[in-house]
Design a protein around this motif. Structure first.
Motif, PDB file in Angstrom:
ATOM      1  N   PRO A 122      -3.420  11.797  10.463  1.00  0.00           N
ATOM      2  CA  PRO A 122      -3.813  12.440   9.213  1.00  0.00           C
ATOM      3  C   PRO A 122      -2.768  13.419   8.679  1.00  0.00           C
ATOM      4  CG  PRO A 122      -5.691  12.310  10.677  1.00  0.00           C
ATOM      5  CD  PRO A 122      -4.496  11.848  11.475  1.00  0.00           C
ATOM      6  N   THR A 123      -2.115  14.166   9.569  1.00  0.00           N
ATOM      7  CA  THR A 123      -1.152  15.174   9.123  1.00  0.00           C
ATOM      8  C   THR A 123       0.178  14.563   8.707  1.00  0.00           C
ATOM      9  OG1 THR A 123      -0.768  15.580  11.496  1.00  0.00           O
ATOM     10  CG2 THR A 123      -2.133  17.166  10.295  1.00  0.00           C
ATOM     11  N   LEU A 124       0.271  13.224   8.676  1.00  0.00           N
ATOM     12  CA  LEU A 124       1.423  12.582   8.064  1.00  0.00           C
ATOM     13  C   LEU A 124       1.319  12.650   6.541  1.00  0.00           C
ATOM     14  CD1 LEU A 124       3.978  11.187   9.108  1.00  0.00           C
ATOM     15  CD2 LEU A 124       2.778   9.009   8.958  1.00  0.00           C
ATOM     16  N   LEU A 125       0.082  12.776   6.035  1.00  0.00           N
ATOM     17  CA  LEU A 125      -0.114  13.005   4.609  1.00  0.00           C
ATOM     18  C   LEU A 125       0.121  14.478   4.283  1.00  0.00           C
ATOM     19  CD1 LEU A 125      -3.383  11.018   3.738  1.00  0.00           C
ATOM     20  CD2 LEU A 125      -1.015  10.333   3.324  1.00  0.00           C
ATOM     21  N   PRO A 126       0.508  14.792   3.051  1.00  0.00           N
ATOM     22  CA  PRO A 126       0.601  16.200   2.660  1.00  0.00           C
ATOM     23  C   PRO A 126      -0.743  16.899   2.857  1.00  0.00           C
ATOM     24  CG  PRO A 126       1.619  14.793   0.994  1.00  0.00           C
ATOM     25  CD  PRO A 126       0.909  13.883   1.952  1.00  0.00           C
ATOM     26  N   ALA A 129       0.850  -1.189   0.000  1.00  0.00           N
ATOM     27  CA  ALA A 129       0.000   0.000   0.000  1.00  0.00           C
ATOM     28  C   ALA A 129       0.887   1.240   0.000  1.00  0.00           C
ATOM     29  CB  ALA A 129      -0.902  -0.001   1.228  1.00  0.00           C
ATOM     30  N   ARG A 130       0.417   2.302  -0.655  1.00  0.00           N
ATOM     31  CA  ARG A 130       1.246   3.506  -0.810  1.00  0.00           C
ATOM     32  C   ARG A 130       0.520   4.729  -0.292  1.00  0.00           C
ATOM     33  NH1 ARG A 130       3.514   3.616  -6.870  1.00  0.00           N
ATOM     34  NH2 ARG A 130       3.850   5.759  -6.157  1.00  0.00           N
ATOM     35  N   GLN A 131       1.228   5.474   0.542  1.00  0.00           N
ATOM     36  CA  GLN A 131       0.650   6.694   1.088  1.00  0.00           C
ATOM     37  C   GLN A 131       0.363   7.708  -0.003  1.00  0.00           C
ATOM     38  OE1 GLN A 131       2.548   8.389   4.540  1.00  0.00           O
ATOM     39  NE2 GLN A 131       3.185   6.407   5.337  1.00  0.00           N
ATOM     40  N   ASP A 132       1.207   7.757  -1.037  1.00  0.00           N
ATOM     41  CA  ASP A 132       1.024   8.779  -2.071  1.00  0.00           C
ATOM     42  C   ASP A 132      -0.170   8.490  -2.978  1.00  0.00           C
ATOM     43  OD1 ASP A 132       2.155   6.614  -3.353  1.00  0.00           O
ATOM     44  OD2 ASP A 132       3.639   7.770  -4.466  1.00  0.00           O
TER      45      ASP A 132
END
Length: 405
Positions: free
Chosen positions: A97-101, A58-61
């Protein structure tokens, strides 16, 4: 990686809702967006979260696009029943959540806005780890429409933070609060009490620090040891002491007195706000059993008495959506007895209280004994509401047992 999903019936591949459920198109509707990523796993946490080494492809981007696919699915499912409604609340939870851009969070929020619309004055909350909050991040979130930020402070005492495996510093909490305030956001800080090695003086210091930050809202949760967590294993091996129930009760009483003295009113057993306008409306929707759709791996949803939940792992969640299927893997429709138990469990926890007319006659008869034991406010009971006293909040489980025996 979180507790096991509940048992239930298989969910339909297309996500369709049963034809016989009656959906109130005028009822409030909330959107929960789960972001299951964390840099490290805290020793006490059993939420459905994953560090980089646990993602299995799985990919965060790509995550924002996957959630947008589920939002499209929700539009089709609810639209087919004529049940599309503006979202009264939107909540980004985690994980971190704020680990994502911030731009990814903004795209997901835009997806909710385009799909459902937002009600006038909608509450839009992002949970945040202090280490990931900068002025630029908060500026982008505020620009996207976020108006509330919930900051995971937990403690202001370094040795307590270490015992919880928290990596942030108290200074980062202050910077995060300042950034939220600078961009006009309501700010909440979350605290945990009863950590290994935490004394009453430590807890008092954390409360004083949180109050001095002047957030609009403060949550204070007793540490619960969940099976399967690192902290559970440490306690089982005798490496650290288990939480002391009497000490946690003293800590709760201290919190309630300190927060009341600083102008915060309790409105749920673990939550205080400066005035009713700063209560978490999204969380109140859960406690009142209103409708919401939970987006993301392991997220739970509830519409018109029907509950369902998504595949837990981000890779499984993504695969189902890529195949054009609903990510839901299980569903249930609680019967009348289960719904009553749920109402007692949840609504008795809030300041507005439980409507006594929902209770069967034998349960209503138990209320007199609860008043005599100083567990329930007598004046509220006369008005037909069951509202816990301070003692009742400490013994909330006993109140539930008395009403559901």
């Amino acid at each position: 990686m979180g507790a096991a999903l509940p048992l239930g019936d298989p969910a339909p591949a297309d996500g369709a809702l049963p034809e016989d459920i009656r959906i109130d198109g005028e009822a409030d509707f909330g959107a929960y967006l789960h972001v299951p990523f964390c840099r490290v796993r805290c020793g006490y946490c059993d939420f459905n979260t994953y560090t980089a080494t646990e993602l299995r492809g799985a990919r965060q981007d790509q995550y924002a696009d996957e959630v947008l696919r589920e939002i499209d699915l929700a539009v089709n499912v609810l639209g087919a029943r004529g049940a599309l409604r503006p979202a009264s609340t939107v909540f980004f939870g985690g994980g971190t959540p704020t680990l994502l851009p911030a731009g990814d969070l903004a795209r997901m929020l835009h997806g909710v806005r385009e799909a459902f619309g937002l009600a006038d004055g909608a509450e839009i909350t992002v949970e945040a780890n202090p280490d990931t909050v900068t002025d630029a991040v908060v500026s982008r979130l505020a620009e996207a429409g976020v108006n509330r930020m919930s900051i995971g402070m937990q403690s202001s005492v370094p040795h307590v933070l270490r015992s919880l495996d928290r990596t942030h510093t108290p200074e980062n909490v202050a910077r995060a609060v300042e950034a939220g305030r600078a961009h006009g956001l309501d700010v909440s800080v979350d605290l945990i009490y009863g950590a290994p090695g935490e004394g009453l003086a430590d807890w008092r210091a954390s409360l004083e620090t949180a109050i001095a930050l002047e957030p609009e809202h403060i949550s204070a949760y007793a540490l619960i040891i969940e099976e399967g967590t690192k902290l559970h294993r440490q306690i089982s091996r005798g490496e650290v002491p288990a939480p002391d129930d009497d000490l946690q009760a003293d800590m709760y009483e201290l919190a309630d007195a300190a927060l009341a003295g600083a102008g915060y009113d309790w409105y749920e057993v673990s939550n205080w706000s400066k005035g009713t306008e700063h209560r978490s409306r999204h969380n109140l929707a859960y406690w009142r059993n209103q409708d919401w759709w939970g987006f993301g791996p392991g997220a739970h949803s509830h519409v018109a008495g029907l509950r369902w939940w998504n595949a837990k792992h981000p890779a499984a969640y993504a695969q189902r959506l890529a195949a054009g299927e609903s990510p839901a893997v299980g569903t249930e429709r609680p019967d009348a007895e289960a719904r009553l138990l749920e109402a007692v469990l949840l609504e008795s926890r809030i300041r507005d209280g439980l409507d006594l007319s929902k209770l069967p006659a034998d349960a209503r008869q138990a209320v007199a004994g609860l008043i005599a034991d100083d567990l329930v406010e007598p004046s509220a009971a006369i008005r037909g509401r069951l509202v816990l006293t301070l003692r009742g909040r400490l013994l909330a489980d006993a109140v539930v047992r008395a009403l559901t025996a």
